[in-house]
Write a protein that holds these residues in place. Structure first.
Motif, PDB file in Angstrom:
ATOM      1  N   GLY A   1       0.806  -1.123  -0.071  1.00 37.25           N
ATOM      2  CA  GLY A   1       0.160   0.217  -0.091  1.00 37.25           C
ATOM      3  C   GLY A   1       0.815   1.361   0.013  1.00 37.25           C
ATOM      4  N   VAL A   2       2.076   1.163   0.004  1.00 39.01           N
ATOM      5  CA  VAL A   2       3.073   2.362  -0.150  1.00 39.01           C
ATOM      6  C   VAL A   2       3.023   2.932  -1.553  1.00 39.01           C
ATOM      7  CG1 VAL A   2       5.347   3.034   0.314  1.00 39.01           C
ATOM      8  CG2 VAL A   2       4.507   1.171   1.590  1.00 39.01           C
ATOM      9  N   ILE A   3       2.456   4.259  -1.583  1.00 38.30           N
ATOM     10  CA  ILE A   3       2.322   5.024  -2.556  1.00 38.30           C
ATOM     11  C   ILE A   3       3.648   4.913  -3.573  1.00 38.30           C
ATOM     12  CG2 ILE A   3       2.558   7.274  -1.810  1.00 38.30           C
ATOM     13  CD1 ILE A   3       0.089   5.999  -4.664  1.00 38.30           C
ATOM     14  N   GLN A   4       4.982   5.332  -2.705  1.00 35.54           N
ATOM     15  CA  GLN A   4       5.900   5.432  -3.406  1.00 35.54           C
ATOM     16  C   GLN A   4       6.879   4.096  -3.863  1.00 35.54           C
ATOM     17  OE1 GLN A   4       5.356   6.500  -0.307  1.00 35.54           O
ATOM     18  NE2 GLN A   4       5.402   8.826  -0.595  1.00 35.54           N
ATOM     19  N   GLY A   5       5.926   2.983  -3.493  1.00 36.44           N
ATOM     20  CA  GLY A   5       6.330   1.595  -3.978  1.00 36.44           C
ATOM     21  C   GLY A   5       5.985   1.286  -5.114  1.00 36.44           C
ATOM     22  N   GLY A   6       5.792  -0.127  -5.305  1.00 32.11           N
ATOM     23  CA  GLY A   6       5.040  -0.652  -6.478  1.00 32.11           C
ATOM     24  C   GLY A   6       5.744  -1.829  -6.852  1.00 32.11           C
ATOM     25  N   GLU A   7       5.178  -2.340  -7.708  1.00 27.56           N
ATOM     26  CA  GLU A   7       5.432  -4.046  -8.049  1.00 27.56           C
ATOM     27  C   GLU A   7       5.440  -3.981  -9.608  1.00 27.56           C
ATOM     28  OE1 GLU A   7       4.675  -3.815  -4.234  1.00 27.56           O
ATOM     29  OE2 GLU A   7       3.018  -3.463  -5.668  1.00 27.56           O
ATOM     30  N   GLN A   8       6.369  -5.255 -10.007  1.00 28.94           N
ATOM     31  CA  GLN A   8       6.440  -5.373 -11.512  1.00 28.94           C
ATOM     32  C   GLN A   8       6.205  -6.929 -11.674  1.00 28.94           C
ATOM     33  OE1 GLN A   8      10.271  -4.150 -12.367  1.00 28.94           O
ATOM     34  NE2 GLN A   8       9.723  -1.864 -12.500  1.00 28.94           N
ATOM     35  N   GLY A   9       5.095  -7.219 -12.190  1.00 30.11           N
ATOM     36  CA  GLY A   9       4.986  -8.893 -12.618  1.00 30.11           C
ATOM     37  C   GLY A   9       5.647  -9.138 -13.849  1.00 30.11           C
ATOM     38  N   ILE A  10       6.788  -9.909 -13.908  1.00 26.99           N
ATOM     39  CA  ILE A  10       7.662 -10.136 -15.025  1.00 26.99           C
ATOM     40  C   ILE A  10       7.367 -11.408 -15.945  1.00 26.99           C
ATOM     41  CG2 ILE A  10       9.955 -10.285 -15.760  1.00 26.99           C
ATOM     42  CD1 ILE A  10      10.800  -8.491 -13.466  1.00 26.99           C
ATOM     43  N   GLY A  11       7.149 -12.614 -15.012  1.00 24.58           N
ATOM     44  CA  GLY A  11       6.958 -13.852 -15.463  1.00 24.58           C
ATOM     45  C   GLY A  11       5.833 -14.386 -14.950  1.00 24.58           C
ATOM     46  N   VAL A  12       5.197 -15.042 -15.889  1.00 25.13           N
ATOM     47  CA  VAL A  12       3.894 -16.063 -15.591  1.00 25.13           C
ATOM     48  C   VAL A  12       3.725 -17.478 -16.054  1.00 25.13           C
ATOM     49  CG1 VAL A  12       2.258 -15.078 -17.399  1.00 25.13           C
ATOM     50  CG2 VAL A  12       1.380 -15.645 -15.265  1.00 25.13           C
TER      51      VAL A  12
END
Length: 984
Positions: A648-659
Motif C-alpha cells: 500500500g505504499v504509494i512510493q512503492g510498486g511491483e512489477q509482474g515479469i513472468g507467469v
C-alpha cells in the motif's frame, strides 16, 4: 533464546512468496549448509537466505563471501568442542560454478540450526534463522563468565554509542547499528530481564556491561545488528537482477531462475526448484567469476534449460558449440557479453551441456523454447556482425550497418535451433532490418509440434521483412536513423510477430501489430498466436466486440505522481497464418504494461505486468503501480480474472515479469517489488525486503494463485453442415453437445466468417455464424475454421462464377476443385500441362514431396547425404523429400530400412503423416471413437481421431473412415489444404 538479527544486504536480490486466493506455496525456509568447498571461507557452515550468504563459525560471522569479507569477530574463542548441524531441512544445494567439474559441489544438505559448544569456557553459541534473517545466541551456563565475550568489527571506521545505547559502526558501504543489547534469565518459565549495555574498550573491542544477575542460572545475551547499505552497480540493468524467469513442470513443480548480485561486480545465477506444495527441492548455483545473467527458463522431463548472457571467461561449458567467450573489441579491456544456453539435469546436480553463443559485440539469448525431441529454439539480441549462422539459413548476414567502435551500435535479432545433445547448430539466422530490433528480454519465442518457430519483438526498422499485410503502418519516418549519440525514440518502435519454417530457411510470415513493445508470446495447439505488449498509441488495431477498444486519454499529472505516463498494455490473438486478428484489445485505459503471457489448455490467455490500481478502469496515471495477474477468454471480449498484488505504499510498486500455469490450474507470477508491505503468506520464503537506492526494486516475489477455475475443454461433439457456401454468402448454425457444467467458446479464424450468436455457452448449445459475400468477382475458394478449443469446424465458400480452374480435368463443379486450386500455387502435383489426374492413387513418394513442401514452404533445405532407406538412392528424384520426411520424424519407413516409395498410401497412413506433420507425436485427441471401423485398439486410432477433431476429414461416410482405402490425389488436396493452407 537471544537473537542476533542480521539485515546486511550483500546480495541485492531478495525473494519473497505471496499467496492470493487459495492454497499455494508453503514455507521454504532459509537454511544452513556445510561448507563443502563451495565457498572460499574457512567457516564450517554457510547461512543461505535469498539475498544473504554468510559464513558462520565459533570465531564469528563472515559476510559477502568470497569477496573481501566484512567480519564480526568473536575474540579469544577456542575451538568448539563440537559443531553440529541441527534439524535437517528439505532440499539440497548444488554449486556448478566455473569450468572444472572437480570443483563442483552437489547434494549439500540443509539444516535449520547450527550449534557450537564451549566456544568460551562454559559458553555455547547457536545460530538459527527467523523471518529469513540470521540470528545467534550466547548461552552462558551457570558459573561461566560473560566477561570472556569480546567482539570486534573488521574493516569499519568510527565506532560510537548513541543516546539510545545503540552502537554505530561506519563502513564504506553504509552504517552498522548494534542495537542496545538485551539479556535475560529464565526461572520456572518466567523471563527476568538483566540490564545490558555496550562498552568500547580503548583498543576498539566491544564488550558487554551487565547488571546484577544470578550466576547460578543460565544467562542469555541478545544483541541485534541492523545494517543499512546498498551494493555497487554492475553492467546489468535493474531488471537483470530479477529476471522473472519462471517455469512449471508437468507435475506442478515450480522453477525459478534468479540473478544473484555480489559486490562489487560479480553476478551468479541460482536455479531453484519448489515442489507443488512449495517445499524447496534444490537450489543450484551456476556461473563463472564475472557477471552472468539469466533470461530464459524451460522445464522439460529430461532437464531444465537456461539461457542468458555472460562475461565470465570461466563460465562452465560442457559439450559446447562455442567453447570460449568472444574476446574484447575496439581496444576495450572489458569483454562484451556472449549469450549462453545450458541444460541442467532434472536433479540439478549436473550440467548436461552448456555453450557460449556470440560474436564480437553484445549478445544475449533472450528467450528459449524446447520441442518434444529436446531441440532448443532461441531468440538472440545481438549487435555482432559475426554472430554464428548456418549455410542456407534465412539470413546469414545482418542488415544493420556496423558502426565504428565507441559509437552507438545497432541491434539485430538472431533465431536458432540447437540439436538435442546441445553440440550442433541445426540452423541459425539473422532477422531484422537496418535499424534497432530487439526483444527487450521478454519471453519471445515459441515452437509448434513440428518445429516451426514463432517469435516476437519490436523494431524501429522501416525495412523489416514484412510478408503479410501489417496491422499497423510500417515505419516510414526518414529521420528515424541512428547516428553517434542519437537514436530513434522508443515510441517509434513497432511490435511484430513472425514465423520461421522448421529448417530455418524461410520466413513464413512477419507482420506488425502496432506501435509499442512486445511482452511475450504463447502458441496454442491450432497455431493461434497470442501476443502481449505495451503501446503508446491511441490507434492500436482492435477488433469488433473486443474487451476494450479505446485507451490512453490525454495524459494528466496526478498530485502523487511526478510524471505523466501514457503507456498501456494490450493483448492480440492472430490466426495461424497471421492474416487476421481473432481478437485484439487494450488491457486498460491508463498506465499499464503486459510483460509476459501464458496459455491455459482451454485457450484462456493469462498475462501479467504492472498497472495503476485503477486497472482496467478509469483513473489517473501514476508511477506507483502494482503487479497483477489477469485472463482473457478465447474470444477476447471479457476479462475473466483479475488479481492485484502489491503493498500500500504509494512510493512503492511491483512489477509482474513472468507467469506460468501448472497442470492443476494454479497460476504463478514472479517479479520485483519496491514495497515494504508486500502481502505475504505465513511462513513465506522470505518475509523482509532488501535494501536498495530509491526507485530500485528491494525484493523479488513469487505469488501463487489458486481459484482461477479456468474452463477446460469438455465439449463432446460439434456438428454442422459442411456443404460449401455460395459466393453470395449466407448463414448457418453449429450444434454443440457438452455437459451442463461445461463452459465453451467459439472463435472464427477469418473475418469473412462472423459469429453472430452463441460465441460463448455452457452445456448443449448452438452457434450461429454468417459468411460474407465475396467482395471481388473471379475469386477462388475461401475457407476458414471455427474453433472450439481443440475441436474445429471448416467453413468453405465456393469460387465465384467467373473463377477458373487451374486444371482442364478438374471442373468448377467438381466438389474437390476449390481445394485443388488452393493447393496448386503451393505444391505442384500436376501430371502434365493443365492436368491433375484427381482420381489417381497417391504413392508414398508423392506424399513425401507434398507433405514436405507444405510443411517447409520452401524447396531450399539441406538433407543428410547418406540415404536413410536402402530402396531410395541419392539419385532418386524424390530423395531429398523422403530424407527430410525421416529427418522430421514423420516416418520411419515401411520396414526396417525401406521406404517403399511406389507403394500406395492408405487413408490410415495419411492420418499418421498429417498428425505428425502438424503436431509431432505428442498430442491429445478426443477419447470416444468417431468411426466404427477404427476402434480404440487400432494402431492408427489416435491419429485418425486427431484429424477428425480438426475437421481435416469427416470420413468416407457418416460412420466409417475406410482406413485401408488408398488416398486419391483429390483427397490429398483436401487433406493438405485443411491441414496447411486454411488459416485456423
Amino acid at each position: 533464546m537471544g537473537r542476533f538479527a542480521v539485515s546486511l544486504t550483500c546480495l541485492s536480490f531478495f525473494f519473497t512468496t505471496s499467496l492470493l486466493g487459495g492454497s499455494g506455496h508453503g514455507r521454504t525456509p532459509a537454511y544452513f549448509e556445510p561448507n563443502a568447498g563451495q565457498a572460499q571461507a574457512a567457516s564450517p557452515f554457510l547461512f543461505q537466505s535469498d539475498g544473504v550468504e554468510v559464513g558462520v563459525s565459533h570465531q564469528g560471522i563472515e559476510f559477502c563471501l568470497p569477496l573481501k569479507p566484512t567480519r564480526l569477530r568473536f575474540q579469544k574463542t577456542r575451538a568448539a568442542r563440537s559443531i553440529t548441524g541441527i534439524a535437517l531441512q528439505p532440499g539440497v544445494s548444488n554449486y556448478l560454478v566455473g569450468r572444472d567439474p572437480q570443483r563442483w559441489r552437489t547434494g549439500i544438505p540443509h539444516y535449520g540450526r547450527v550449534g557450537f559448544t564451549e566456544v568460551y569456557p562454559g559458553i555455547d553459541l547457536e545460530f538459527h534463522e527467523a523471518n529469513g534473517r540470521l540470528e545467534y545466541d550466547f548461552i552462558i551456563r551457570p558459573g561461566a563468565h560473560p566477561g570472556n565475550i569480546e567482539m570486534r568489527w573488521d574493516s569499519v571506521g568510527k565506532l560510537a554509542i548513541d543516546r539510545s545505547g545503540n552502537l554505530i559502526a561506519s563502513t564504506g558501504g553504509g552504517a552498522i547499528t548494534l542495537k542496545q543489547p538485551v539479556a535475560y534469565q529464565e526461572h520456572d518459565g518466567r523471563r527476568s530481564p538483566v540490564r545490558a549495555a555496550y562498552r568500547i574498550t580503548a583498543a576498539g573491542a566491544i564488550r558487554f556491561d551487565l547488571g546484577p544477575h544470578d550466576p547460578s542460572r543460565t544467562l542469555v545475551i541478545d544483541p541485534v545488528v541492523v545494517y543499512s547499505t546498498y551494493t555497487p552497480s554492475t553492467p546489468s540493468s535493474v531488471n537483470d537482477l530479477t529476471s522473472g524467469a519462471i517455469a512449471v513442470s508437468a507435475t506442478g513443480s515450480v522453477f525459478l531462475a534468479q540473478n544473484i548480485q555480489m559486490p562489487p561486480s560479480r553476478q551468479l545465477i541460482r536455479l531453484i526448484k519448489l515442489d507443488p506444495s512449495g517445499t524447496l527441492v534444490f537450489s543450484t548455483t551456476v556461473g563463472g567469476s564475472n557477471v552472468d545473467v539469466a533470461r530464459g527458463l524451460v522445464s522439460a522431463p529430461d532437464g531444465i534449460y537456461l539461457s542468458g548472457s555472460t562475461v565470465s571467461t570461466d563460465f562452465p561449458v560442457v559439450n559446447p558449440i562455442q567453447a570460449r567467450l568472444s574476446p574484447p573489441t575496439g581496444g576495450s579491456t572489458y569483454p562484451s557479453p556472449d549469450g549462453f544456453i545450458m541444460k541442467v539435469a532434472p536433479d540439478g546436480k549436473t550440467i548436461l551441456y552448456s555453450t557460449y553463443l556470440g560474436g564480437t559485440f553484445d549478445d544475449t539469448v533472450s528467450s528459449i523454447a524446447v520441442d518434444s525431441a529436446g531441440s532448443v529454439y532461441a531468440i538472440v539480441d545481438t549487435s555482432s556482425p559475426d554472430f554464428p549462422t548456418t549455410p542456407g539459413a534465412f539470413r546469414t548476414k545482418p542488415v544493420s550497418p556496423i558502426l565504428p567502435a565507441g559509437w552507438l551500435y545497432l541491434s539485430d535479432l538472431a533465431v536458432l535451433k540447437i540439436s538435442p545433445d546441445g553440440g550442433r547448430l541445426i540452423y541459425s539466422t539473422y532477422f531484422g532490418g537496418s535499424n534497432y530490433d530487439t526483444t527487450k528480454g521478454s519471453p519471445s519465442i515459441a515452437v509448434d509440434g513440428i518445429g516451426n518457430a514463432y517469435f516476437t519483438g519490436q523494431s524501429q526498422s522501416a525495412d523489416l521483412p514484412v510478408t503479410t499485410l501489417p496491422f499497423s503502418p510500417p515505419l516510414d519516418d526518414p529521420s528515424c536513423t541512428v547516428t553517434a549519440g542519437n537514436a530513434c525514440q522508443s515510441s517509434q518502435a513497432r511490435a511484430f510477430v513472425a514465423k520461421l519454417n522448421v529448417s530455418g530457411t524461410r520466413l513464413l510470415f512477419c507482420t506488425y501489430i502496432g506501435p509499442g513493445v512486445s511482452g511475450g508470446i504463447a502458441l496454442d495447439e491450432a497455431g493461434h498466436v497470442h501476443l502481449g505488449g505495451t503501446t503508446w498509441s491511441r490507434d492500436l488495431p482492435t477488433t469488433p466486440g473486443a474487451f476494450l477498444r479505446t485507451a490512453i486519454p490525454t495524459p494528466a499529472l496526478d498530485s502523487q505522481c511526478s510524471i505523466a505516463l501514457t503507456r498501456v498494455g494490450f493483448v492480440s490473438k492472430f490466426n495461424s497464418s497471421a492474416t487476421a486478428l481473432i481478437y485484439s484489445t487494450y488491457a486498460s485505459v491508463n498506465d499499464s504494461t503486459v510483460r509476459s503471457v501464458a496459455l491455459d489448455p482451454s485457450g484462456m490467455l493469462l498475462f501479467t505486468g504492472w498497472a495503476d490500481p485503477s486497472f482496467p478502469g478509469q483513473g489517473p496515471p501514476c508511477i506507483a503501480v502494482r503487479s497483477y495477474a489477469a485472463a482473457f477468454n478465447p474470444p477476447g471480449n471479457a476479462m475473466d480474472y483479475l488479481v492485484f498484488g502489491g503493498g500500500g505504499v504509494i512510493q512503492g510498486g511491483e512489477q509482474g515479469i513472468g507467469v506460468a500455469i501448472s497442470p492443476s490450474g494454479r497460476v504463478h507470477v514472479a517479479g520485483n517489488t519496491y514495497s515494504t508491505d508486500f502481502p505475504l503468506t505465513a511462513g513465506a520464503l522470505q518475509s523482509t525486503p532488501g535494501s536498495q537506492p530509491s526507485f530500485q526494486p528491494t525484493s523479488g516475489f513469487l505469488t501463487s494463485l489458486d481459484g482461477f477455475n479456468l474452463p477446460r475443454h469438455c465439449i463432446s461433439s460439434v456438428t454442422t453442415d459442411t456443404t460449401p457456401f455460395p459466393s453470395a454468402g449466407g448463414s448457418r448454425s453449429i450444434t454443440v453437445t457438452a455437459p451442463s457444467t461445461c463452459t465453451w467458446f467459439a472463435t472464427s479464424s477469418m473475418p469473412f466468417v462472423r459469429i453472430t450468436k452463441g460465441a460463448t455457452g455452457m452445456g448443449n448449445g448452438e452457434v450461429t455464424f454468417t459468411v460474407d459475400p465475396k467482395p471481388v468477382t473471379g475469386s477462388g475458394m475461401s475457407a476458414a475454421f471455427i474453433s472450439f478449443g481443440p475441436l474445429s469446424v471448416p467453413v468453405v465458400q465456393s469460387p465465384s462464377a467467373q473463377a477458373t480452374s487451374p486444371y482442364d480435368d478438374v471442373s468448377l463443379a467438381d466438389p474437390f476443385q476449390g481445394y485443388i486450386a488452393l493447393l496448386a500455387p503451393n505444391v505442384d502435383l500436376s501430371t502434365g500441362p493443365r492436368a491433375f489426374s484427381p482420381n489417381l492413387p497417391v504413392t508414398r513418394r508423392l506424399m513425401a514431396r507434398a507433405v514436405v513442401l507444405s510443411l517447409l514452404a520452401t524447396d531450399n533445405f539441406p538433407v543428410p547425404a547418406q540415404p536413410y532407406f536402402s530402396d531410395v538412392a541419392a539419385s532418386d528424384p524424390d530423395f531429398r523429400y523422403i530424407q527430410e520426411l525421416r529427418e522430421l520424424g514423420i516416418t520411419a519407413g515401411c520396414s526396417f530400412d525401406r521406404f517403399c516409395p511406389d507403394a500406395y498410401v492408405s487413408r490410415g497412413q495419411m492420418a499418421v503423416f498429417l498428425s505428425r506433420s502438424m503436431l509431432g507425436d505428442r498430442f491429445n485427441a478426443s477419447p470416444g471413437p468417431y468411426f466404427q471401423d477404427v476402434p480404440a485398439t487400432h494402431p492408427f486410432y489416435r491419429y485418425i481421431q486427431k484429424i477428425r477433431d480438426w475437421s481435416i476429414t469427416s470420413g468416407c461416410s457418416a460412420t466409417a473412415y475406410c482406413v485401408d482405402d488408398p488416398v486419391t490425389k483429390a483427397q490429398l488436396a483436401v487433406f493438405l489444404s485443411r491441414a496447411f493452407y486454411i488459416a485456423r
